[in-house]
Design an enzyme around this catalytic site. Structure first.
Site, PDB file in Angstrom:
ATOM      1  N   ASP A 299      33.319  41.758  40.167  1.00  0.00           N
ATOM      2  CA  ASP A 299      34.589  41.063  41.264  1.00  0.00           C
ATOM      3  C   ASP A 299      35.717  41.737  41.539  1.00  0.00           C
ATOM      4  O   ASP A 299      36.374  42.664  40.457  1.00  0.00           O
ATOM      5  CB  ASP A 299      35.020  39.830  41.011  1.00  0.00           C
ATOM      6  CG  ASP A 299      35.572  39.705  42.238  1.00  0.00           C
ATOM      7  OD1 ASP A 299      34.774  40.240  43.187  1.00  0.00           O
ATOM      8  OD2 ASP A 299      36.304  38.421  42.635  1.00  0.00           O
TER       9      ASP A 299
ATOM     10  N   GLN B  91      46.763  31.977  36.033  1.00  0.00           N
ATOM     11  CA  GLN B  91      46.566  33.471  36.252  1.00  0.00           C
ATOM     12  C   GLN B  91      47.845  34.233  36.317  1.00  0.00           C
ATOM     13  O   GLN B  91      47.921  35.338  35.408  1.00  0.00           O
ATOM     14  CB  GLN B  91      45.864  34.103  37.271  1.00  0.00           C
ATOM     15  CG  GLN B  91      45.052  35.194  37.829  1.00  0.00           C
ATOM     16  CD  GLN B  91      44.741  35.495  38.880  1.00  0.00           C
ATOM     17  OE1 GLN B  91      44.461  34.569  39.618  1.00  0.00           O
ATOM     18  NE2 GLN B  91      44.765  37.187  39.839  1.00  0.00           N
TER      19      GLN B  91
ATOM     20  N   LYS C 238      39.548  33.064  36.614  1.00  0.00           N
ATOM     21  CA  LYS C 238      38.351  32.712  37.703  1.00  0.00           C
ATOM     22  C   LYS C 238      37.022  32.537  36.938  1.00  0.00           C
ATOM     23  O   LYS C 238      35.824  32.324  37.136  1.00  0.00           O
ATOM     24  CB  LYS C 238      38.325  33.726  36.991  1.00  0.00           C
ATOM     25  CG  LYS C 238      39.626  35.411  38.085  1.00  0.00           C
ATOM     26  CD  LYS C 238      40.193  34.778  39.673  1.00  0.00           C
ATOM     27  CE  LYS C 238      40.421  35.866  39.992  1.00  0.00           C
ATOM     28  NZ  LYS C 238      41.195  35.503  41.196  1.00  0.00           N
TER      29      LYS C 238
ATOM     30  N   GLU D   3      47.927  33.421  49.655  1.00  0.00           N
ATOM     31  CA  GLU D   3      48.351  34.068  51.334  1.00  0.00           C
ATOM     32  C   GLU D   3      48.526  33.009  51.989  1.00  0.00           C
ATOM     33  O   GLU D   3      50.300  33.508  53.160  1.00  0.00           O
ATOM     34  CB  GLU D   3      48.068  34.522  51.770  1.00  0.00           C
ATOM     35  CG  GLU D   3      47.017  36.251  50.406  1.00  0.00           C
ATOM     36  CD  GLU D   3      45.603  36.741  51.759  1.00  0.00           C
ATOM     37  OE1 GLU D   3      45.772  37.755  52.702  1.00  0.00           O
ATOM     38  OE2 GLU D   3      45.194  36.522  50.825  1.00  0.00           O
TER      39      GLU D   3
END
Lengths: 434, 434
Positions: A136, A253, A266, A377
């Site tokens: 990724d 994370q 993930k 975000e």
């Protein structure tokens, strides 16, 4: 109206126009062994049945290889190489074309139509490729910048290496699943009080479960240990593209990722769309990505045709109460590095590739608030909320939320080249006692 | 002298005593299809031939599964599960035993001996498992501390998460190779002047090529997406152990690794030893690892038997001029987390495993200078040199250097349980022009 029309009745708004013909792996109640199909309108054209009943009679070049259509993954077909993908796809276009050059092959062959055309709604979709390795990347510049601002402020938002190379990490191939697979909220270690001086983790389900809007690209040509793929050759190594949701647990994370990168945050699930849109089908939509204001080293310098794609991307969230809200729209042009650049970089030190290996683009965000490809975000890491239909609000995903990514090239009726859906629903975390 | 003795002539110093019987994949000029064998002294006991000629006549439980010995990887045998590994290994011990319970099966069967016993020196060794996913941990506390001191000083040497969880990253399965495979020095981006204010990478071959002394552990039992492996169950998921050299390009790593971890600095090659020493063979050497002074969360809390192993490890370097020097000796007890803890952590969020997946321990170093498992530690990141036989010196590896890791449990003549060698030679970087 698009110039190419099929004798098959196809909704002009279908993602799977005659211009597309993406490949996937299906099974049905009548044929439970997974095998290859192509999507056309509301149908799956079953290539196992099509080949068995001489549908490829006018394409001799594929005949020695027809067993690839009976395999449970696309790896065998992919390994035949891009020139073969092109002739097979163009042949399938020609037999689906109204008044095409081979009317007897399919248009006038009712028996073959009955055997090979399956309503897509009765098909079970499977993971399209056997994936040995999944990588990724982090090539969405706006995403990397926005996340950098959140954690380090605008002065140091991008790391010094960011524009020089496509930053990436090795993902977990075993956790890549096909669209529709439920995703269990992961348990793990999180900090109860992240700002405390002494960092003490607790065992908890993730409370910051997020999405990442990405593209995935499959490799169709192997490369050996020690042998770099030159950037000029890289396009011949790419099979096709899917939508990808790299589900992420932001709290796991934040605690685990220093210094070796994301891991359990993930590897509990990465969802991809089931139909692989071939590179040839995307070529008419080739576009520039984000201009890199840093001069990259020659091994990353693309001199050939444009290698990004104008794919309109959209993310929706359907809550447990049934309300569906669009929570983001952007375009796949929002990438700083292309898949050929990613492959050239990945192999420059000699890393080998197998057919079926998957490259993820990294989260794709635009510059405006409505174009952000993840909730991190959109909500400033949970500091604000987004508003959904029906008065609901979200900082991160709740149990029962279903997230659906769609993507499509073009706007012309009857000529859309789309990806269908990449969807997954959040199930409660496993209850564990010790 | 050890109580168990074989009718076969075995060097008492052999790593492959009758107490060991590690499994591997061989081919020979006469039988070029890779298949399963067991190492015993200077022989490979070819289990494909052994099974075909009724060597397993007195072990009915394996007979329906004998095709696993004709497969080109150990995955089929591994998938039969630990109880079956135990009975097969004990049966092979019994037929190799002098005056054992089944003398007709092998000791008195000259024809079978001729068919199944191959001098190990004529066997080509292959990668023992098909590896779908490879994960590398960082569980060598002394290594992590030493590296932390180098880059952050002694006060902040270990990251806050280090003792709470086995830190790890997803590695690249495709770049795992069997002992003896040459390793090309990787090209990539490095900083010509790492301390300069503005970070400008250049394209170069790595000038800081290093080794990492590790163990690898193969998984033999699959687990599903969303289903954690409990720590008490984890030992039943482990097949066996190999030596592992996680070749590392320190200059590429320093530039690329923030924020997503090591990538091209690692994926150009990871070497493993060819013979998998089964967990049952290691059980007599079970030992405590490094005591963790941090209380781990219950899901990582081991209550069963000891799960580290007293394996004496040694690294030697043979230069192009033919001088061989020992450059490190330590023990595999220098790990903070065990393989069962690594597996329990890796799956706690739901990450699925396949048979053949590989876990790396992380670099194993002791506390003293002679016990450091990589050159980064030994030379303070190239600030000092180590002295080799013949007056040569090294900061990092040079072209033509061959690095060999060995490992062995026990000291008693005729009862060693060893790993053989894990070796690889550095070849010059690929010359690339653009």
């Amino acid at each position: 109206m698009a110039p190419l029309a099929s004798w098959l009745d196809i909704d002009p708004k279908s993602h799977f126009s005659i211009y597309n013909l993406p490949f996937g792996i299906i099974s049905t109640s009548g044929e439970s062994t997974p095998h290859v199909a192509v999507a056309i309108g509301d149908y799956a054209l079953d290539l196992h049945a099509f080949a068995q009943q001489n549908g490829f009679s006018a394409l001799s070049i594929i005949q020695p290889h027809q067993q690839v259509f009976s395999q449970p993954t696309l790896n065998g077909f992919a390994a035949l190489g891009r020139p073969m993908h092109r002739v097979v796809r163009e042949y399938l276009q020609s037999v689906l074309l109204k008044d095409g050059p081979f009317p007897d092959a399919f248009e006038k062959n009712k028996q073959l139509q009955k055997a090979a055309l399956k309503p897509i709604e009765i098909c079970k979709m499977h993971l399209p490729m056997f994936i040995n390795d999944y990588t990724d990347f982090y090539a969405g510049l706006n995403h990397a910048y926005n996340v950098g601002v959140l954690f380090r402020g605008p002065q140091n938002a991008l790391q010094p290496n960011y524009k020089h190379l496509p930053v990436g990490y090795h993902g977990r191939a075993s956790s890549v699943v096909v669209s529709g697979t439920p995703i269990k909220r992961p348990n793990g270690q999180i900090l109860a009080n992240p700002t405390a001086e002494v960092k003490e983790p607790i065992f908890s389900e993730s409370k910051k479960l997020d999405i990442e809007l990405e593209l995935g690209c499959f490799v169709c040509k192997p490369s050996s240990l020690g042998d770099p793929v030159r950037i000029a050759d890289a396009p011949q190594h790419l099979f096709g593209i899917v939508l990808l949701n790299d589900w992420s647990a932001r709290d796991i994370q934040a605690w685990e990722y220093v210094p070796l990168g994301p891991f359990n945050s993930k590897n509990f699930g990465t969802t991809i769309s089931p139909w692989v849109v071939l590179m040839d089908a995307l070529e008419p939509f080739a576009a520039d990505g984000i201009t890199n204001d840093t001069q990259v080293l020659p091994y990353l310098n693309e001199k050939g045709p444009k290698s990004h794609y104008s794919i309109d991307l959209s993310v929706s969230l359907t809550t447990a109460s049934g309300n569906t809200s669009n929570i983001g729209k952007t375009t796949a042009k929002n990438l700083l590095f292309s898949f050929p650049q990613m492959l050239a970089h990945h192999t420059i030190g000699g890393c080998p590739f197998n057919v079926g290996d998957l490259l993820g683009s990294g989260t794709i965000s635009g510059e405006s608030k409505s174009e952000k490809g993840c909730l991190l975000e959109q909500t400033d890491n949970g500091k604000t909320e987004i508003s959904l239909e029906g008065g609901e609000k979200r900082k991160f995903l709740e149990n029962g939320d279903q997230v659906t990514i769609t993507g499509c090239c073009g706007t012309e009726d009857g000529a859309l080249v789309g990806f269908g859906e990449c969807t997954g629903k959040i199930e409660p975390a496993v209850k564990i006692s010790f």
